[in-house]
Structure formats: structure tokens, C-alpha cells
Design an enzyme around this catalytic site. Structure first.
Site, PDB file in Angstrom:
ATOM      1  N   THR A  17      12.765  -5.122  -7.429  1.00 18.83           N
ATOM      2  CA  THR A  17      12.632  -6.284  -6.706  1.00 18.83           C
ATOM      3  C   THR A  17      14.464  -5.851  -6.560  1.00 18.83           C
ATOM      4  O   THR A  17      14.916  -5.952  -7.111  1.00 18.83           O
ATOM      5  CB  THR A  17      12.458  -7.704  -6.967  1.00 18.83           C
ATOM      6  N   TYR A  59       1.845  -3.557   3.167  1.00 19.19           N
ATOM      7  CA  TYR A  59       2.642  -2.753   2.934  1.00 19.19           C
ATOM      8  C   TYR A  59       2.520  -1.638   2.091  1.00 19.19           C
ATOM      9  O   TYR A  59       3.321  -0.614   2.012  1.00 19.19           O
ATOM     10  CB  TYR A  59       3.805  -4.425   1.975  1.00 19.19           C
ATOM     11  N   SER A  77       9.319   2.247  -2.977  1.00 11.93           N
ATOM     12  CA  SER A  77       8.553   1.316  -3.549  1.00 11.93           C
ATOM     13  C   SER A  77       8.650   0.785  -5.438  1.00 11.93           C
ATOM     14  O   SER A  77       7.230   2.046  -4.862  1.00 11.93           O
ATOM     15  CB  SER A  77       8.842   0.353  -2.912  1.00 11.93           C
ATOM     16  N   ASP A 137      15.062   1.084  17.411  1.00  6.16           N
ATOM     17  CA  ASP A 137      13.986   1.059  16.521  1.00  6.16           C
ATOM     18  C   ASP A 137      13.681   2.913  16.347  1.00  6.16           C
ATOM     19  O   ASP A 137      13.357   3.347  17.292  1.00  6.16           O
ATOM     20  CB  ASP A 137      12.226   0.922  17.082  1.00  6.16           C
ATOM     21  N   VAL A 138      12.819   3.119  14.938  1.00  8.88           N
ATOM     22  CA  VAL A 138      12.504   4.246  14.717  1.00  8.88           C
ATOM     23  C   VAL A 138      12.134   4.706  15.174  1.00  8.88           C
ATOM     24  O   VAL A 138      10.961   5.419  14.758  1.00  8.88           O
ATOM     25  CB  VAL A 138      12.431   3.914  12.928  1.00  8.88           C
TER      26      VAL A 138
HETATM   27  N1  LIG Z   1      14.381  -5.284  -1.498  1.00  6.52           N
HETATM   28  C1  LIG Z   1      13.623  -5.257  -2.470  1.00  6.52           C
HETATM   29  O1  LIG Z   1      13.630  -5.889  -3.070  1.00  6.52           O
HETATM   30  C2  LIG Z   1      13.299  -3.672  -2.023  1.00  6.52           C
HETATM   31  C3  LIG Z   1      12.303  -3.319  -3.140  1.00  6.52           C
HETATM   32  C4  LIG Z   1      11.944  -2.399  -3.229  1.00  6.52           C
HETATM   33  C5  LIG Z   1      11.715  -1.080  -1.839  1.00  6.52           C
HETATM   34  N2  LIG Z   1      12.696  -1.885  -0.767  1.00  6.52           N
HETATM   35  C6  LIG Z   1      12.940  -0.923   0.407  1.00  6.52           C
HETATM   36  O2  LIG Z   1      13.694  -0.697   1.071  1.00  6.52           O
HETATM   37  C7  LIG Z   1      14.065  -1.493   2.585  1.00  6.52           C
HETATM   38  C8  LIG Z   1      15.188  -2.045   2.852  1.00  6.52           C
HETATM   39  O3  LIG Z   1      14.477  -3.686   2.365  1.00  6.52           O
HETATM   40  P1  LIG Z   1      16.021  -4.451   2.153  1.00  6.52           P
HETATM   41  O4  LIG Z   1      15.322  -5.540   1.706  1.00  6.52           O
HETATM   42  O5  LIG Z   1      17.098  -4.078   1.958  1.00  6.52           O
HETATM   43  O6  LIG Z   1      15.480  -4.990   4.285  1.00  6.52           O
HETATM   44  P2  LIG Z   1      16.703  -5.607   5.006  1.00  6.52           P
HETATM   45  O7  LIG Z   1      15.234  -6.850   5.639  1.00  6.52           O
HETATM   46  O8  LIG Z   1      17.629  -6.672   4.061  1.00  6.52           O
HETATM   47  O9  LIG Z   1      16.758  -4.247   6.112  1.00  6.52           O
HETATM   48  C9  LIG Z   1      16.219  -3.995   7.009  1.00  6.52           C
HETATM   49  C10 LIG Z   1      16.904  -2.889   7.794  1.00  6.52           C
HETATM   50  O10 LIG Z   1      16.554  -2.497   8.461  1.00  6.52           O
HETATM   51  C11 LIG Z   1      16.100  -2.556   9.779  1.00  6.52           C
HETATM   52  N3  LIG Z   1      14.433  -2.536  10.240  1.00  6.52           N
HETATM   53  C12 LIG Z   1      13.598  -2.949  10.305  1.00  6.52           C
HETATM   54  N4  LIG Z   1      12.703  -2.558  10.725  1.00  6.52           N
HETATM   55  C13 LIG Z   1      13.192  -1.315  11.423  1.00  6.52           C
HETATM   56  C14 LIG Z   1      12.774  -0.696  12.892  1.00  6.52           C
HETATM   57  N5  LIG Z   1      11.594  -0.596  13.145  1.00  6.52           N
HETATM   58  N6  LIG Z   1      14.121   0.433  13.436  1.00  6.52           N
HETATM   59  C15 LIG Z   1      15.101   0.422  13.527  1.00  6.52           C
HETATM   60  N7  LIG Z   1      15.298  -0.852  11.823  1.00  6.52           N
HETATM   61  C16 LIG Z   1      14.811  -1.212  11.185  1.00  6.52           C
HETATM   62  C17 LIG Z   1      16.058  -4.300  10.182  1.00  6.52           C
HETATM   63  O11 LIG Z   1      16.754  -4.783  11.415  1.00  6.52           O
HETATM   64  C18 LIG Z   1      16.985  -4.263   8.837  1.00  6.52           C
HETATM   65  O12 LIG Z   1      19.004  -4.437   9.149  1.00  6.52           O
HETATM   66  C19 LIG Z   1      12.698  -0.999   3.274  1.00  6.52           C
HETATM   67  O13 LIG Z   1      12.126   0.469   3.011  1.00  6.52           O
HETATM   68  C20 LIG Z   1      12.099  -1.834   1.613  1.00  6.52           C
HETATM   69  O14 LIG Z   1      10.974  -1.567   1.668  1.00  6.52           O
HETATM   70  C21 LIG Z   1      12.860  -3.347  -0.307  1.00  6.52           C
END
Ligand SMILES: NC(=O)c1ccc[n+]([C@@H]2O[C@H](COP(=O)([O-])OP(=O)(O)OC[C@H]3O[C@@H](n4cnc5c(N)ncnc54)[C@H](O)[C@@H]3O)[C@@H](O)[C@H]2O)c1
Length: 265
Positions: free
Chosen positions: A194, A162, A149, A70-71
Site C-alpha cells: 500500500t 483487480y 502489486s 486513454d491507454v
Molecule cells: N496506491 C497503491 O497503494 C498501489 C499499490 C500497488 C500498486 N499500485 C498500482 O500503481 C499504479 C498507480 O496507482 P496510484 O495509486 O498511483 O493511482 P492514481 O489513481 O493516484 O493514479 C492513476 C493515474 O492513472 C491514470 N489512468 C487511469 N486509467 C487510465 C487509462 N485508462 N488511461 C490513461 N490514464 C489512466 C489516472 O488518470 C491517474 O492519473 C496502478 O497500476 C496501481 O494498480 C498502487
């Protein structure tokens, strides 16, 4: 920059850490960095997803390694940077993607706030500290990209937890850029709209009854982006690779919108 010519865009042969790289956008970033010739360390709390992702890259001949943790866990973060595979150099590229996915308003409890902000902010700081500890005091020739984001820039109803975290990522990016510039570390962020990943596919299907085509033609979903659609993960990975590369050698302390024009209007 070190002044030593490096192939392509300066990514080849470098070691990169991607937090949250087991799936979603993070996996696309890791895949892109593998293709650019990086050694990629995925740091993620999901062992099954991380293993599957890293094994797929290795099967294609790339150098990839998984550290599960975990981070927000300082000991696990330190271990991940200490236990690199043999022959790998200390990382000089970092992508902070792991975040707290908690979407609540004023009803958020103390527990909710920690779940929202600890990974997004405290985790980002802990991982960055460990990354920086392995760099030389000057001319480190290193780069960091943090994940913000469009939610960092706007108000969205019911997204207090968020959006607060993502807005703070912009502030952290600027502060870190200032503090780390003397050591030769650039720090930037990206702000995607998104992105069509497994989570968003599931949300649109289960909560709204929409497939991708239907969601993109809806004005309040894909239609709200100037380009009239959602992003693919690879379309976020590419600008992240750019910000890490030598092509962005005079860019630091800024945010790049990767949002199909959403923030322009
Ligand atoms: N999907 C979108 O539309 C979108 C848009 C803008 C920004 N984001 C950002 O992009 C990033 C990735 O999002 P995503 O949609 O690909 O998510 P996702 O859920 O597909 O992947 C997230 C990954 O992070 C890991 N993770 C989560 N919390 C963690 C922790 N505490 N320690 C270690 N690993 C952890 C999870 O296990 C997972 O593998 C995030 O920061 C999200 O806020 C996503």
C-alpha cells in the site's frame, strides 16, 4: 548496452514515457525521472491533473510534456508517440502504470471485467507496442517497467477483478522480456504494497475513519507490512528508476517486491 558511456546511471538525456503519470505513484515516477535528467512524457487520461503536474516540473526547469488519452485508445496512443516536442528523441524508457481500478468478486459484470482488465492489460500492450515500434531492431538499449502489486501474488477477498489483472501483468512482463530481449529491451515489474497517495488517504479517512498514523498502527492496515507502515510514492519511484537504469543492465523478466517485507512472511 550501447557501450557509449553515459553520465550517472544512464538515464540522463533519455526520453521516458510514464502512463498514469498525472498523479499518485506515476507523478512520483515522473518527478524522479526528471531529477535523473530524463525528458518525461506523461500519458494520462486526466487533463487537469496532467497539466498541473507537468507544469510544476517545467517550472522547476525540467523537460516535461503531457499527452492526454486513454491507454486503451490505439489512435491516441499512436498520436502521443508521434507528436513529441521538437528536439526530443524517440522514447527508450517506458513505465506502464495506468490500470483499471475495479475491486469486485464474482458479482462483476462483463462491463466491470472490461473496466478492470482493458487498461491494465490491453492498454499495457497497446502502449508497449507503440513504444517498441519506434526502437531499432537490435541493440535498442531500452527498458520497460510494468506496475504489478502485492495483489498480483496473493488472494484478497472481493478483489477478483483487480488481482487477476495484476497477476497477468507478471505473465505479460515475462513474455515481453522474452520477446524483446533480442532487440535489446529489458522488461521488469514492481509489486508495491500500500502506497500512501491521495486515493488511499481518502479511503482510510472516509471508509475507515483513520488518519495515516492510526492506519499504520492498525495490525490489519499499515501493521501488516514488516516495516510497520505504508510506502511513500517516492519509495516506489526509486526502484523503478533503478530498473530503468544501466545499474539493472542484466535484470530482465523479473518482479521486484517493494512491499515493506509483506510477501516475505
Ligand atoms: N496506491 C497503491 O497503494 C498501489 C499499490 C500497488 C500498486 N499500485 C498500482 O500503481 C499504479 C498507480 O496507482 P496510484 O495509486 O498511483 O493511482 P492514481 O489513481 O493516484 O493514479 C492513476 C493515474 O492513472 C491514470 N489512468 C487511469 N486509467 C487510465 C487509462 N485508462 N488511461 C490513461 N490514464 C489512466 C489516472 O488518470 C491517474 O492519473 C496502478 O497500476 C496501481 O494498480 C498502487
Amino acid at each position: 548496452m550501447s557501450g557509449v558511456p553515459r553520465p550517472e546511471r544512464g538515464l540522463t538525456g533519455r526520453t521516458a514515457v510514464v502512463t498514469g503519470g498525472a498523479q499518485g505513484i506515476g507523478a512520483a515516477v515522473g518527478e524522479r525521472l526528471c531529477a535523473e535528467g530524463c525528458r518525461v512524457l506523461v500519458y494520462d487520461k486526466s487533463a487537469p491533473h496532467g497539466r498541473a503536474t507537468v507544469e510544476a516540473w517545467r517550472a522547476e526547469g525540467h523537460a516535461a510534456h503531457l499527452a492526454v488519452g486513454d491507454v486503451t485508445d490505439p489512435a491516441a496512443v499512436a498520436a502521443a508517440f508521434a507528436d513529441l516536442p521538437e528536439g526530443w528523441q524517440r522514447p527508450t524508457l517506458l513505465v506502464n502504470l495506468a490500470a483499471g481500478f475495479v475491486f469486485k468478486g464474482l458479482e462483476a459484470t462483463v462491463t466491470d471485467w472490461h473496466a478492470a482488465l482493458d487498461p491494465t492489460l490491453v492498454g499495457l500492450s497497446l502502449v508497449t507496442r507503440e513504444f517498441v515500434a519506434g526502437l531499432p531492431e537490435r541493440d535498442a538499449d531500452a527498458a520497460i517497467v510494468n506496475m504489478a502489486s502485492i495483489s498480483a501474488h496473493i488472494a484478497q477477498s472481493g478483489f477478483l477483478t483487480y488481482n487477476t489483472g495484476k497477476a497477468a501483468v507478471l505473465g505479460m512482463t515475462r513474455c515481453l522480456a522474452q520477446d524483446l530481449a533480442p532487440r535489446g529491451v529489458r522488461v521488469n515489474s514492481v509489486s508495491p504494497g500500500t502506497v500512501w497517495n491521495a486515493n488511499n488517504e481518502r479511503f482510510h479517512r472516509e471508509a475507515l475513519g483513520l488518519d495515516r498514523a492510526a492506519a499504520e498502527s492498525a495490525p490489519e492496515h499499515g501493521g501488516k507490512f514488516l516495516l510497520g507502515r505504508f510506502a511513500n510514492p517516492a519509495e516506489v519511484a526509486a526502484p523503478i528508476a533503478f530498473l530503468l537504469s544501466d545499474e539493472a543492465s542484466f535484470i530482465t523478466g523479473t518482479d521486484l517486491a517493494v512491499d515493506g517485507g509483506y510477501l516475505a512472511v
